[in-house]
Write a protein that holds these residues in place. Structure first.
Motif, PDB file in Angstrom:
ATOM      1  N   GLU A  90      71.433 -12.409 -23.974  1.00 19.44           N
ATOM      2  CA  GLU A  90      70.516 -12.910 -22.950  1.00 19.44           C
ATOM      3  C   GLU A  90      70.856 -14.324 -22.519  1.00 19.44           C
ATOM      4  O   GLU A  90      70.785 -14.654 -21.326  1.00 19.44           O
ATOM      5  N   THR A  94      71.754 -15.321 -18.713  1.00 17.02           N
ATOM      6  CA  THR A  94      70.897 -16.292 -18.039  1.00 17.02           C
ATOM      7  C   THR A  94      71.695 -17.477 -17.508  1.00 17.02           C
ATOM      8  O   THR A  94      71.465 -17.955 -16.392  1.00 17.02           O
ATOM      9  N   ARG A 118      65.986  -5.559 -17.272  1.00 14.35           N
ATOM     10  CA  ARG A 118      64.908  -6.543 -17.374  1.00 14.35           C
ATOM     11  C   ARG A 118      65.401  -7.947 -17.022  1.00 14.35           C
ATOM     12  O   ARG A 118      64.645  -8.770 -16.479  1.00 14.35           O
ATOM     13  N   LEU A 119      66.681  -8.211 -17.296  1.00  9.50           N
ATOM     14  CA  LEU A 119      67.254  -9.522 -16.979  1.00  9.50           C
ATOM     15  C   LEU A 119      67.633  -9.646 -15.506  1.00  9.50           C
ATOM     16  O   LEU A 119      68.114 -10.695 -15.069  1.00  9.50           O
TER      17      LEU A 119
END
Length: 209
Positions: A90, A94, A118-119
């Motif tokens: 993640e 990000t 979801r990211l």
């Protein structure tokens, strides 16, 4: 994702020296390849990315085997236009998004595809594709995630590249068969150009939708 999708075949290359970068690019371009993934498996990885970033507008350069935020910054600063990882992290995703560069994390389960979704990602790498079930795995993941696009890697060869690219959901493939380590080590750039040309000739079928 557009540049990678247009390329459809992304050679995965590990270079022993930065000096190999430009002849590699010339050979790939001669064979019709328009994108390349330079891995960080050797100390020359970042330098090779930097060397290639401004070398030719005909070749989109990305970084592979990126596993930390520090590496994300390093390769983007060097000029990488996409970032590929063997797994999904993640923090790495990000950071790529924050810096405006496409992350393509590796996935091997539905849970990891769901995390990628979801990211906010719409593209993931299937790795290792052959061991996961190849095109059959992609089709299975496409069911619950019809909007996700897939980049199979690991076990993609000259014999199965066309079948992978004809699979719905597959936007491109990556692999080392177009630029094998032995040819690079020998400086056999003609061989690399021949393999690249054979690969591009094998993908007449339209990409997966």
């Amino acid at each position: 994702m557009a540049a990678v999708a247009v390329a459809r075949i992304v050679p995965v290359v590990s270079l022993a020296s930065v000096e190999q970068a430009e002849p590699l690019a010339d050979a790939l371009i001669a064979g019709g390849i328009t994108a390349v993934e330079i891995t960080l498996r050797t100390p020359s990885g970042v330098g090779a990315i930097a060397r290639l970033a401004d070398y030719s507008a005909l070749l989109t350069v990305g970084a592979g085997t990126v596993v930390s935020v520090a590496q994300v910054d390093e390769v983007i600063d060097a000029g990488a236009r996409f970032v590929i990882s063997p797994g999904i992290d993640e923090a790495v995703v990000t950071r790529c998004l924050a810096r405006g560069v496409l992350p393509v994390p590796g996935i091997g389960t539905a849970s990891e595809v769901q995390l990628a979704d979801r990211l906010g990602l719409s593209a993931v790498k299937v790795f290792p594709a052959a061991e996961l079930g190849g095109a059959g795995f992609v089709r299975a993941m496409r069911g619950p995630f019809p909007h996700m696009r897939f980049l199979p890697s690991g076990g993609v060869t000259a014999d199965n590249v066309a079948a992978y690219l004809a699979t719905p959901g597959v936007f491109a493939v990556s692999g080392s068969w177009t630029a094998p380590d032995a040819a690079i080590a020998a400086g056999d750039w003609e061989r690399v150009a021949q393999l690249a040309a054979a690969a591009t000739a094998a993908i007449a079928a339209p990409p997966g939708k």
